[in-house]
Design a protein around this motif. Structure first.
Motif, PDB file in Angstrom:
ATOM      1  N   GLU A  31       3.572   3.706 -16.313  1.00 40.38           N
ATOM      2  CA  GLU A  31       2.702   3.037 -15.350  1.00 40.38           C
ATOM      3  C   GLU A  31       1.976   4.051 -14.474  1.00 40.38           C
ATOM      4  N   LEU A  32       2.695   5.074 -14.011  1.00 37.38           N
ATOM      5  CA  LEU A  32       2.050   6.092 -13.178  1.00 37.38           C
ATOM      6  C   LEU A  32       0.998   6.870 -13.957  1.00 37.38           C
ATOM      7  N   GLU A  33       1.244   7.080 -15.237  1.00 39.97           N
ATOM      8  CA  GLU A  33       0.254   7.771 -16.076  1.00 39.97           C
ATOM      9  C   GLU A  33      -1.036   6.953 -16.168  1.00 39.97           C
ATOM     10  N   GLU A  34      -0.904   5.629 -16.171  1.00 39.16           N
ATOM     11  CA  GLU A  34      -2.078   4.754 -16.186  1.00 39.16           C
ATOM     12  C   GLU A  34      -2.762   4.702 -14.825  1.00 39.16           C
ATOM     13  N   ILE A  35      -1.991   4.742 -13.766  1.00 38.22           N
ATOM     14  CA  ILE A  35      -2.531   4.612 -12.409  1.00 38.22           C
ATOM     15  C   ILE A  35      -3.185   5.898 -11.924  1.00 38.22           C
ATOM     16  N   ASN A  55      -2.114  -4.901  -4.272  1.00 41.11           N
ATOM     17  CA  ASN A  55      -1.892  -4.957  -5.712  1.00 41.11           C
ATOM     18  C   ASN A  55      -0.452  -4.500  -5.995  1.00 41.11           C
ATOM     19  N   THR A  56       0.373  -5.409  -6.495  1.00 37.41           N
ATOM     20  CA  THR A  56       1.799  -5.115  -6.692  1.00 37.41           C
ATOM     21  C   THR A  56       2.042  -4.057  -7.773  1.00 37.41           C
ATOM     22  N   ARG A  57       1.078  -3.827  -8.606  1.00 34.53           N
ATOM     23  CA  ARG A  57       1.210  -2.760  -9.605  1.00 34.53           C
ATOM     24  C   ARG A  57       1.313  -1.396  -8.909  1.00 34.53           C
ATOM     25  N   TYR A  58       0.831  -1.312  -7.689  1.00 38.67           N
ATOM     26  CA  TYR A  58       0.818  -0.068  -6.922  1.00 38.67           C
ATOM     27  C   TYR A  58       1.962  -0.021  -5.914  1.00 38.67           C
ATOM     28  N   SER A  59       3.088  -0.611  -6.250  1.00 38.08           N
ATOM     29  CA  SER A  59       4.255  -0.652  -5.364  1.00 38.08           C
ATOM     30  C   SER A  59       5.028   0.660  -5.426  1.00 38.08           C
ATOM     31  N   TYR A  60       4.361   1.698  -5.024  1.00 36.95           N
ATOM     32  CA  TYR A  60       4.917   3.044  -4.977  1.00 36.95           C
ATOM     33  C   TYR A  60       4.617   3.621  -3.600  1.00 36.95           C
ATOM     34  N   ALA A  61       5.420   4.576  -3.190  1.00 38.65           N
ATOM     35  CA  ALA A  61       5.109   5.335  -1.976  1.00 38.65           C
ATOM     36  C   ALA A  61       4.254   6.516  -2.423  1.00 38.65           C
ATOM     37  N   PHE A  62       2.987   6.515  -2.044  1.00 34.94           N
ATOM     38  CA  PHE A  62       2.074   7.603  -2.368  1.00 34.94           C
ATOM     39  C   PHE A  62       2.010   8.515  -1.147  1.00 34.94           C
ATOM     40  N   VAL A  63       2.537   9.726  -1.293  1.00 36.06           N
ATOM     41  CA  VAL A  63       2.716  10.655  -0.175  1.00 36.06           C
ATOM     42  C   VAL A  63       1.843  11.886  -0.369  1.00 36.06           C
ATOM     43  N   SER A 119      -4.389  17.875  -9.190  1.00 33.48           N
ATOM     44  CA  SER A 119      -5.720  17.597  -9.767  1.00 33.48           C
ATOM     45  C   SER A 119      -6.013  16.106  -9.833  1.00 33.48           C
ATOM     46  N   VAL A 120      -5.608  15.376  -8.814  1.00 29.65           N
ATOM     47  CA  VAL A 120      -5.824  13.928  -8.755  1.00 29.65           C
ATOM     48  C   VAL A 120      -7.296  13.657  -8.432  1.00 29.65           C
ATOM     49  N   THR A 121      -7.921  12.787  -9.229  1.00 29.84           N
ATOM     50  CA  THR A 121      -9.347  12.502  -9.044  1.00 29.84           C
ATOM     51  C   THR A 121      -9.626  11.062  -8.604  1.00 29.84           C
ATOM     52  N   ASN A 122      -8.614  10.208  -8.555  1.00 26.16           N
ATOM     53  CA  ASN A 122      -8.871   8.804  -8.226  1.00 26.16           C
ATOM     54  C   ASN A 122      -8.073   8.305  -7.013  1.00 26.16           C
ATOM     55  N   ALA A 123      -7.864   9.163  -6.059  1.00 25.30           N
ATOM     56  CA  ALA A 123      -7.082   8.787  -4.873  1.00 25.30           C
ATOM     57  C   ALA A 123      -7.717   7.617  -4.114  1.00 25.30           C
ATOM     58  N   ALA A 124      -9.029   7.603  -4.012  1.00 31.27           N
ATOM     59  CA  ALA A 124      -9.698   6.521  -3.276  1.00 31.27           C
ATOM     60  C   ALA A 124      -9.422   5.171  -3.941  1.00 31.27           C
ATOM     61  N   THR A 125      -9.439   5.135  -5.260  1.00 27.35           N
ATOM     62  CA  THR A 125      -9.158   3.897  -5.988  1.00 27.35           C
ATOM     63  C   THR A 125      -7.708   3.461  -5.785  1.00 27.35           C
ATOM     64  N   ILE A 126      -6.790   4.408  -5.863  1.00 23.27           N
ATOM     65  CA  ILE A 126      -5.371   4.099  -5.659  1.00 23.27           C
ATOM     66  C   ILE A 126      -5.162   3.539  -4.256  1.00 23.27           C
ATOM     67  N   ARG A 127      -5.747   4.188  -3.279  1.00 20.69           N
ATOM     68  CA  ARG A 127      -5.594   3.745  -1.883  1.00 20.69           C
ATOM     69  C   ARG A 127      -6.168   2.344  -1.692  1.00 20.69           C
ATOM     70  N   LYS A 128      -7.326   2.085  -2.297  1.00 13.41           N
ATOM     71  CA  LYS A 128      -7.947   0.761  -2.202  1.00 13.41           C
ATOM     72  C   LYS A 128      -7.030  -0.308  -2.800  1.00 13.41           C
ATOM     73  N   GLU A 129      -6.479  -0.046  -3.964  1.00 12.68           N
ATOM     74  CA  GLU A 129      -5.574  -1.007  -4.618  1.00 12.68           C
ATOM     75  C   GLU A 129      -4.296  -1.196  -3.804  1.00 12.68           C
ATOM     76  N   LEU A 130      -3.801  -0.122  -3.253  1.00 17.94           N
ATOM     77  CA  LEU A 130      -2.600  -0.174  -2.419  1.00 17.94           C
ATOM     78  C   LEU A 130      -2.839  -1.045  -1.188  1.00 17.94           C
ATOM     79  N   LEU A 131      -3.961  -0.833  -0.526  1.00 15.28           N
ATOM     80  CA  LEU A 131      -4.286  -1.597   0.677  1.00 15.28           C
ATOM     81  C   LEU A 131      -4.586  -3.068   0.371  1.00 15.28           C
ATOM     82  N   SER A 132      -5.050  -3.337  -0.838  1.00 16.45           N
ATOM     83  CA  SER A 132      -5.351  -4.727  -1.205  1.00 16.45           C
ATOM     84  C   SER A 132      -4.087  -5.511  -1.552  1.00 16.45           C
TER      85      SER A 132
END
Length: 186
Positions: free
Chosen positions: A128-132, A39-47, A24-37
């Motif tokens: 951190e993941l709960e916030e992201i 942003n070291t806070r998003y230093s996770y492998a999102f699969v 039920s993820v609703t903010n994938a586009a935001t996560i992807r944007k931050e990942l591509l930019s």
């Protein structure tokens, strides 16, 4: 109880591996944007879990990424992106990240954090993941991964012939783990 799975691979005792599973993820586009930019806070492998068969399948990619890192052979910029790249059976980085990584419309995610210097505590990773991630954390298990798997996506992403059965998850995991291990050698 932790919301995800935390473990060490015996071959890499200095590294802690955290694996989370979200629906039920609703903010994938935001996560992807931050990942591509970057942003070291998003230093996770999102699969994308539609391509995952089991926990062992995920750990095969983590093992490959750690092995490549120790050999000085990372092909991507970060260990997190290397985990996603390791899932693919080809040497095409962009194609592999597109097939296995987060997309703007992803509604479920399997997330991996490999902490090689043990600077992150499990509770800080999960906080951190709960916030992201705006979604629901579910236990990481073969059964929960199976509910999110799309067998035809697995078949397409690994270019598996129709004669190869993916019904038996244990056997199917061996096939894709072999593809992960042999990428670049054949």
């Amino acid at each position: 109880m932790e919301p995800g799975l935390t473990l060490r691979l015996p071959q890499f005792p200095q590294s802690v591996v955290h694996v989370g599973l979200y629906t039920s993820v609703t903010n994938a586009a935001t996560i992807r944007k931050e990942l591509l930019s970057g942003n070291t806070r998003y230093s996770y492998a999102f699969v994308d879990p539609r391509s995952m068969l089991s926990v062992a399948h995920v750990l095969a990619a983590v093992y490959r990424a750690l092995t490549d890192m120790e050999a000085g052979g990372l092909r991507t910029r970060t260990l997190s992106s290397e985990v996603v790249f390791a899932l693919g059976g080809t040497m095409n980085i962009a194609d592999t990240l597109r097939r296995f990584g987060i997309a703007d419309d992803s509604d479920s995610l399997l997330v991996v954090k490999v902490d090689t210097d043990q600077t992150k505590r499990s509770n800080s990773v999960w906080a951190e993941l709960e916030e992201i991630i705006q979604g629901t954390s579910i236990p990481v298990s073969d059964e929960n991964i199976a509910q999110l798997t799309d067998i035809e996506t697995v078949r397409k992403n690994y270019k598996l012939q129709p004669g190869i059965s993916l019904v038996d998850r244990s056997e199917a995991t061996k096939v894709v783990a072999g593809a992960i291990a042999l990428r670049g050698y054949l």
